[in-house]
Structures are given as structure tokens and as C-alpha cells.
Design a protein around this motif. Structure first.
Motif, mmCIF file in Angstrom:
data_model
loop_
_atom_site.group_PDB
_atom_site.id
_atom_site.type_symbol
_atom_site.label_atom_id
_atom_site.label_comp_id
_atom_site.label_asym_id
_atom_site.label_seq_id
_atom_site.Cartn_x
_atom_site.Cartn_y
_atom_site.Cartn_z
ATOM 1 N N ALA A 39 -60.004 68.157 -65.416
ATOM 2 C CA ALA A 39 -60.948 66.864 -65.483
ATOM 3 C C ALA A 39 -62.320 67.035 -66.016
ATOM 4 O O ALA A 39 -62.605 66.138 -66.802
ATOM 5 N N LEU A 40 -62.953 68.246 -65.734
ATOM 6 C CA LEU A 40 -64.419 68.291 -66.358
ATOM 7 C C LEU A 40 -64.320 68.270 -67.874
ATOM 8 O O LEU A 40 -65.088 67.797 -68.637
ATOM 9 N N GLU A 41 -63.459 69.119 -68.486
ATOM 10 C CA GLU A 41 -63.087 69.162 -69.679
ATOM 11 C C GLU A 41 -62.927 67.788 -70.515
ATOM 12 O O GLU A 41 -63.143 67.600 -71.648
ATOM 13 N N SER A 42 -61.902 66.996 -69.660
ATOM 14 C CA SER A 42 -61.510 65.877 -70.057
ATOM 15 C C SER A 42 -62.513 64.559 -70.357
ATOM 16 O O SER A 42 -62.881 64.173 -71.271
ATOM 17 N N ASP A 43 -63.651 65.237 -69.282
ATOM 18 C CA ASP A 43 -64.917 64.211 -69.084
ATOM 19 C C ASP A 43 -65.918 64.469 -70.603
ATOM 20 O O ASP A 43 -66.357 63.522 -70.888
ATOM 21 N N ILE A 44 -66.062 65.538 -70.601
ATOM 22 C CA ILE A 44 -67.050 65.832 -71.903
ATOM 23 C C ILE A 44 -66.170 66.110 -73.145
ATOM 24 O O ILE A 44 -66.829 66.266 -74.151
ATOM 25 N N ALA A 46 -64.583 68.518 -74.399
ATOM 26 C CA ALA A 46 -64.396 69.903 -74.835
ATOM 27 C C ALA A 46 -64.213 70.846 -73.727
ATOM 28 O O ALA A 46 -64.159 70.550 -72.658
ATOM 29 N N MET A 47 -63.602 72.093 -74.167
ATOM 30 C CA MET A 47 -63.220 73.142 -73.386
ATOM 31 C C MET A 47 -64.561 73.807 -72.612
ATOM 32 O O MET A 47 -65.618 73.857 -73.493
ATOM 33 N N VAL A 48 -64.570 73.995 -71.347
ATOM 34 C CA VAL A 48 -65.450 74.682 -70.686
ATOM 35 C C VAL A 48 -65.344 76.197 -70.438
ATOM 36 O O VAL A 48 -66.348 76.954 -70.161
ATOM 37 N N LEU A 49 -64.324 76.544 -70.635
ATOM 38 C CA LEU A 49 -63.494 78.067 -70.289
ATOM 39 C C LEU A 49 -62.688 78.569 -71.414
ATOM 40 O O LEU A 49 -62.116 77.830 -71.815
ATOM 41 N N THR A 58 -67.614 78.738 -72.464
ATOM 42 C CA THR A 58 -67.664 78.127 -73.654
ATOM 43 C C THR A 58 -69.412 77.877 -73.908
ATOM 44 O O THR A 58 -70.003 77.649 -72.819
ATOM 45 N N PRO A 59 -69.971 77.533 -74.987
ATOM 46 C CA PRO A 59 -71.218 76.943 -75.137
ATOM 47 C C PRO A 59 -71.232 75.961 -74.025
ATOM 48 O O PRO A 59 -72.412 75.554 -73.538
ATOM 49 N N GLN A 60 -70.303 74.908 -73.986
ATOM 50 C CA GLN A 60 -70.485 73.642 -73.191
ATOM 51 C C GLN A 60 -70.513 74.208 -71.808
ATOM 52 O O GLN A 60 -71.115 73.602 -70.960
ATOM 53 N N GLY A 61 -69.474 75.037 -71.461
ATOM 54 C CA GLY A 61 -69.565 75.658 -70.035
ATOM 55 C C GLY A 61 -70.767 76.386 -69.826
ATOM 56 O O GLY A 61 -71.320 76.145 -68.562
ATOM 57 N N GLN A 62 -71.577 76.977 -70.719
ATOM 58 C CA GLN A 62 -72.804 77.550 -70.301
ATOM 59 C C GLN A 62 -73.601 76.562 -69.895
ATOM 60 O O GLN A 62 -74.585 77.028 -69.134
ATOM 61 N N ALA A 63 -73.804 75.617 -70.792
ATOM 62 C CA ALA A 63 -74.907 74.504 -70.441
ATOM 63 C C ALA A 63 -74.639 73.838 -69.064
ATOM 64 O O ALA A 63 -75.613 73.590 -68.440
#
Length: 310
Positions: A39-44, A46-49, A58-63
Motif C-alpha cells: 500500500a505504501l508503494e502504491s501511495d508513492i 515506487a518500490m521501497v524494498l 530502495t532510495p525511496q525506501g531509505q528516504a
């Protein structure tokens, strides 16, 4: 607006290293963790893991993790400021938890003895990530920790690098092991030494190569190696004569008494008498710190002044 549960779930997955571990600490099912991350990945968008044998951000997940940890520290600071005595909140003792990255040698010698009094006095809990001193800064860069003991002197973006002092290392071996590395004239034979095993802490440990290059004049030589990633066992392997190792020199207190360590290693001999390898350490931390993190920074700097060479 992101769902706070989704962000906290990603933070738990990152800290625990698995969906199952995150489910355990969050008291939900692994399926619920998976749904929240998706759901978080869908919200942004982009992949987070990155899924694989091990999970990586991922860089997005790190942020997002960096944001979540900073927000958590600010919330902890707010809770403490709202509690008039700053010791209790809703009738329970108030604690601040800080995640830091420390190298094994510092952790086993000066770090914990140096900061323990402040941790207890300030109700600070540490969640310690252990890594080689040349790599601890990576945990800070990813937002995983609020501070690290590192060899990196250049401040990373948004961070401050505080000089701590110098840890000194010696090349040591059991006398019988060293005798087998001598020539017929009784001098150290580099060829014989490099034909016998070295005791290496782990594959990130570059101290042996640095010692060999500095004091034996060889660059990246080949030699057999034991990998022993536990300090007590690392030192014990050297004591047993399995190989030679690069060992931190005993750290002294202000009164020049050595910090107690599991093995004194007094019976060992120096590979090159008088040869030392100095490693400069720094405390890197976020430029904008919460009050508990500021207190920890002051404690770390005080500990370094008490135990390390300037």
C-alpha cells in the motif's frame, strides 16, 4: 498524506530484516505487513524494498525510513518535554531509544565504559548496529542510525563529523607461531609469515593489509586466512597459535589503568617490534539532532577524550 502505520511497518521491516520479524514486533500477521508495504508503494508510485535473499531499501525506501526515524525522535523529545519531571509519562518511566552504528573494537573497549554513566543518568537506550569502522557510515547515510563511529572524516550531507581520537593496533602472534616464521638467522621471514594463516575478523576487515603495506612494504599480498567474527574468539584464535592478527592496543583510562578485556594477550609477541597502526576515528551524526541525541553526542565525545589518544 501517508498512512503512519505503513511508514512504521516499513521501519519495522528494515530494522528486523524480514517481514516475519516485523510482524512479530508489530503483533500482526506477515500477510498484513506485506499488504501495508504494498500500500505504501502504491501511495508513492515506487518500490521501497528490493526483495531477494535479504531485503534492501530502495532510495525511496531509505528516504522514508530516515523521515520516520527523525519523526520518532522528535515525538520522543516532545513527550519528554511535556512530562514536567522528564522522567515519567503517564506514570511510566520515560526512555529515549537511539540507534547507532559502532565498530566492534570500539564497542569492546572504550565506547560502552565511556558512555554508560550518561546512558543511565539520561534514560537513553541504545540499539547498536555493529559494523567495520570503514562501513558504519553507510548506516548513517541510509537513515538507519542517528550516529556512528567511523573512519570517514568528511562530513556526509546533513551530518557533522567530530574527531574522536586514535585507536592503535599491533601485529601479534603466539611466540611459537612466530618462531616458525623466522629465517635460519632468526629474523622474520616475510615469505614464511605470508605462507601461514592470518586471523581476520571478517571480510570487511582491512587492517591486516594496511599493516602489511605499512610495515612490510607489500601491497595486497595473498595469504591464508581464518575469518573469526567475534572479538573473544578472534583473540583466542591468536592465543592458540592458529595465526597472527592485528589487535587493538589496550585502551587506557584517565588514570592509565587498562580497560578490562576478556584476554590480556600478554604472552603474545609482536610481528614487527614497535610497529603500530593508528586508526583515526570520528563521530558522525545528523546536524539537526533531538535532545537525547545531543546528549549522546556529548557523552561519546567525552568518552573519546577519556580513553583515546588525541
Amino acid at each position: 498524506m501517508f498512512d503512519p502505520k505503513h511508514i512504521q511497518t516499513l521501519l519495522a521491516v528494515h530494522r528486523e530484516g524480514s517481514f516475519q520479524g516485523a510482524a512479530r514486533v508489530l503483533n500482526v500477521t506477515p500477510a498484513a505487513v506485506t499488504l501495508r508495504v504494498k500500500a505504501l508503494e502504491s501511495d508513492i508510485g515506487a518500490m521501497v524494498l528490493i526483495r531477494g535473499k535479504s531485503l534492501r531499501l530502495t532510495p525511496q525506501g531509505q528516504a522514508i525510513v530516515s523521515y520516520a526515524q527523525r519523526a520518532q525522535l522528535l515525538e520522543d523529545e516532545l513527550m519528554r518535554s511535556l512530562s514536567l519531571d522528564q522522567q515519567t509519562f503517564h506514570g511510566a518511566e520515560s526512555w529515549s531509544s537511539l540507534r547507532v552504528a559502532i565498530n566492534t573494537d570500539s564497542l569492546a573497549t572504550w565506547f560502552l565504559p565511556g558512555v554508560s554513566a550518561d546512558l543511565q543518568a539520561r534514560n537513553i537506550l541504545l540499539d547498536i548496529v555493529v559494523d567495520d569502522q570503514d562501513y558504519t557510515h553507510e548506516a548513517l547515510a541510509s537513515g538507519e542510525v542517528v550516529g556512528c563511529v567511523t573512519t570517514l572524516s568528511r562530513p556526509m550531507k546533513g551530518c557533522v563529523a567530530e574527531p574522536l581520537g586514535v585507536m592503535t593496533y599491533r601485529g601479534l602472534a603466539h611466540p611459537a607461531f612466530l618462531d616458525r616464521c623466522r629465517s635460519t638467522q632468526g629474523e622474520l621471514s616475510i615469505h614464511k609469515l605470508l605462507s601461514r594463516p592470518a586471523i581476520i575478523f571478517n571480510r570487511k576487515d582491512a587492517l591486516h593489509d594496511q599493516f602489511i603495506q605499512t610495515h612490510l612494504g607489500l601491497r595486497q599480498p595473498s595469504y591464508p586466512r581464518y575469518f573469526v567474527p567475534a572479538l573473544d574468539a578472534f583473540e583466542r584464535a591468536i592465543e592458540l597459535g592458529l595465526g597472527w592478527g592485528v589487535v587493538p592496543q589496550p585502551v587506557l583510562r584517565r588514570n592509565n589503568e587498562p580497560v578490562v578485556r576478556p584476554h590480556t594477550m600478554d604472552q603474545l609477541a609482536e610481528i614487527v617490534p614497535g610497529a603500530r597502526l593508528d586508526v583515526s576515528l570520528y563521530w558522525q551524526h545528523w546536524e539537526r539532532e533531538s535532545e537525547p541525541a545531543q546528549r549522546l553526542t556529548r557523552a561519546v565525545k567525552s568518552a573519546a577524550r577519556a580513553y583515546l589518544r588525541p
